[in-house]
Motif scaffolding. Structure first.
Motif: not given
Lengths: 455, 242
Positions: B194-195, A367, A139, B149, A390, A362-364, A387, B151, B131
């Motif tokens: 976010h992140g 989760w 995204l 992060f 993370d 983006d490594v969200s 990462r 968006n 970021n």
């Protein structure tokens, strides 16, 4: 004239780039399109026709199934390499596959990035378009899933009336693309509810009808894919014309699939495991049918299709084995985790998370993926990649003690150490993101366990 | 002690790993032997203004946000009451926008917000993605940078009663113009990060826990935790992105 200058210059630039040691997959396309912006449109005349495959997950594997089917039917084809799925990659493939006079016109088989669909459909006027699924992925590039769907809508709207559109019936967003299309639409889906999950996973995108109602599911196969309808019945799953009527999953080694196409039923042992690959195979059966291929040609072709490199792969390293399962978004990761959990016994894991452009920055999503599910099967857990930290943190919050996670930022060293810990005859389960998988393969090639990647 | 969390609209508004924030709040409570429970509150469900110590509201896609905004009208009074009763708030992205005064879309009428934050949001011309590193400026919150992060396409502007959560070192933040990110107003925090946000920013997670527990437990103290992974992840992000 302009077109032939473009082709000549583009081919030359490709040679030069390769001489300098570059990979060169998109260089000719970039050069060619600069000289002749309508290059793809011009060169498509040299094709017998083309097939376009798009969607979040499964583009490459579905294309390989279709490619094997074309080969089995005696139809030569050109195919863009994975990672070159923008217009310049398509142009490069057409330039390199530019036929000599008098030879048979090949087919074009193209994996197309979702955002490139408007241009690709317009320029290629494909005979068949396959949309596999739409998941939350990258995204950071597209903004939102609805925006991604809009790209596809725009692409489909420019197709000739004679095209066939192959859509996943089990994905509400993909299936909705078929509404109101003047073209023939073929839906494919899974009918065997014995492989259904208990409910929508956390990573699932929840879709709503235009009036804001959440969909209800009678079966969930992966992510938000399943048997759904809206409470007011305004939206429901279309009946698939290519259906998976029986599906027996056999861990990371493969699965047994029975297809129903019209009234015909046929069974195939897929060497590529997981529920998502049953979907990919069903998409290919539908595409093959749309191309006029008979099931007797398609069936052995998809049975012998090997996985695309690095997606799911077993590599022998001395007296140990490495299983590679690419993860790039929560739904894909959940499926890989689910598939390997069907293999018995405690496992050693190495999770490699990079955040380069091709991985998504983006490594969200880490989760949203259910890493909790690997804990009961884990004998050891190691993490690496850009990462690393993370992922280590993700495991901690999944319930692992800090001392039980091995952290090494360098992928090569992490691989070496993790392999050492695997008992003889055992398997190291490696879950890499895309560029981490490339790095892993480079390491394995250097150590002589893998040959260089050739198409 | 028992921490009661309300998670607003998790089905429609929890894209981009917002689950990680809930997981962090719950784990960090339980590691300290504080019980924690989460009620998921969806469209059409009642919000009990007296029950919650902490309200979490995540981000969603635009289409979902319309449905949520309509439902939120019915809950707005109760949510304001809960904040008045001392509940802490963490609102991320879409949740941050909807808890402001209003959202002005590119076309059409304003969407009224809940008014927890003295801020409003306007539709922007492009998505602000990447970021983020922030130097926080919040009373009792350690100065350690916040990393995440972003968006979003909405541009948020703070009113007189809202202080920024902090100053940007990297990223676009509230609006890409005034160098601010997020907001803090009393015990309520709004942000675009976010992140997921909280796992890599344990100081912010603990700040929220302390505010939340303070509602019903006057002398609530939080014990130290072994935060080796958290701090390395925070430091690595600061090092790579600022």
């Amino acid at each position: 004239m302009r077109t032939s200058i473009a082709i000549g210059t583009a081919k030359l630039s490709g040679h030069l780039s390769r001489l300098r040691g570059g990979g060169a997959t998109s260089v000719p396309g970039v050069v060619g399109l600069k000289i002749q912006p309508k290059l793809v449109r011009e060169l498509r005349k040299n094709l017998g026709g083309s097939v376009v495959v798009t969607g979040t997950n499964g583009k490459t594997t579905t294309s390989r199934f279709i490619g094997e089917s074309l080969k089995a039917a005696g139809k030569p084809y050109v195919h863009n390499q994975s990672g070159s799925n923008l217009l310049r990659g398509i142009a490069s493939t057409l330039i390199q596959g530019h036929p000599h006079r008098g030879t048979k016109k090949p087919w074009g088989l193209f994996e197309v990035d979702e955002a490139t669909m408007p241009a690709a459909c317009l320029e290629l006027a494909p005979k068949v378009v396959v949309v596999t699924n739409l998941f939350r992925d990258q995204l950071d590039r597209y903004g939102e899933l609805q925006r991604t769907a809009d790209y596809l809508r725009e692409g489909l709207a420019s197709l000739p009336k004679s095209s066939v559109v192959v859509l996943n019936a089990d994905d509400p967003l993909v299936a909705s693309l078929g509404q109101g299309l003047p073209q023939t639409v073929m839906y494919y889906g899974i009918e065997d509810t014995s492989v259904s999950k208990d409910g929508l996973p956390r990573a699932a995108d929840h879709f709503t009808t235009p009036t804001g109602q959440l969909l209800r599911y009678e079966a969930v196969f992966t992510g938000h894919l399943g048997h759904y309808r809206s409470p007011d019945k305004s939206l429901k799953r279309p009946k698939p014309s290519v259906a998976v009527t029986k599906l027996e999953l056999d861990g990371t080694t493969g699965s047994d699939v029975q297809f129903k196409l019209g009234r015909k039923r046929f069974s195939v042992r897929l060497g590529i495991p997981g529920i998502y690959n049953a979907y990919n195979a069903a998409a290919a059966v539908a595409a093959g049918h749309a191309l006029g291929l008979s099931p007797t040609v398609i069936e052995p072709a998809i049975a012998r299709t090997a996985a695309a490199f690095g997606r799911v792969e077993h590599v022998q390293v001395g007296n140990k084995e490495i299983f590679i399962g690419l993860i790039k978004n929560p739904t894909g990761a959940n499926e890989v985790i689910h598939t390997l959990s069907l293999d018995k016994g405690k496992k050693d894991f190495l999770i490699l998370i990079n955040d380069n452009f091709a991985d998504g920055t983006d490594v969200s999503w880490l989760w949203d993926a259910d890493f909790e599910e690997i804990l009961p099967q884990a004998r050891s857990l190691a993490v690496s990649g850009t990462r690393t930290d993370d992922m280590a943190l993700r495991l901690k919050y999944a319930g692992v003690k800090e001392a039980d996670v091995t952290v090494r930022r360098d992928i090569g060293k992490a691989l070496e150490a993790a392999l050492e810990g695997v008992p003889d005859g055992g398997t190291l389960y490696v879950l890499p993101t895309y560029t981490a998988m490339l790095e892993l393969r480079r390491q394995l090639v250097e150590q002589g366990h893998l040959k260089h990647y050739l198409s | 002690m028992h921490l009661r969390i309300a998670h607003l609209y998790p089905k429609r508004m929890s894209i981009y790993g917002d689950h990680g924030n809930i997981l962090t709040l719950v784990r960090r409570s339980r590691w300290r032997h504080i019980a924690a429970s989460v009620d998921e509150i969806e469209v059409g469900q009642k919000f009990d203004s007296k029950r919650y110590d902490l309200i979490f509201f995540g981000g969603g896609q635009d289409q979902e946000q319309d449905t949520v905004a309509a439902d939120l009208k019915k809950k707005a009074g109760a949510i304001r009451e809960a904040v008045g009763n001392g509940a802490a708030v963490l609102a991320v992205c879409g949740g941050y926008q909807l808890l402001g005064n209003y959202y002005q879309p590119a076309e059409g009428d304003r969407l009224e917000g809940v008014g927890i934050f003295d801020a409003h949001t306007e539709a922007g011309p492009k998505r602000l993605i990447g970021n983020v590193v922030v130097e926080p400026d919040v009373l009792d919150l350690p100065k350690r940078p916040l990393v995440g992060f972003e968006n979003h396409s909405g541009l948020t502007f703070l009113g007189e009663d809202a202080n920024p959560l902090g100053k940007l070192k990297t990223g676009f933040g509230n609006n890409g113009r005034d160098n601010t990110e997020g907001t803090v107003q009393g015990k309520a925090i709004g942000t675009y990060l976010h992140g997921s946000l909280l796992p890599k920013n344990p100081h912010l997670a603990d700040w929220l826990l302390k505010q939340a527990l303070g509602r019903r437990y006057k002398n609530a103290r939080l014990g130290e935790l072994e935060d080796a992974f958290e701090l390395v992840a925070n430091e690595q992000a600061v090092e790579r992105f600022s």
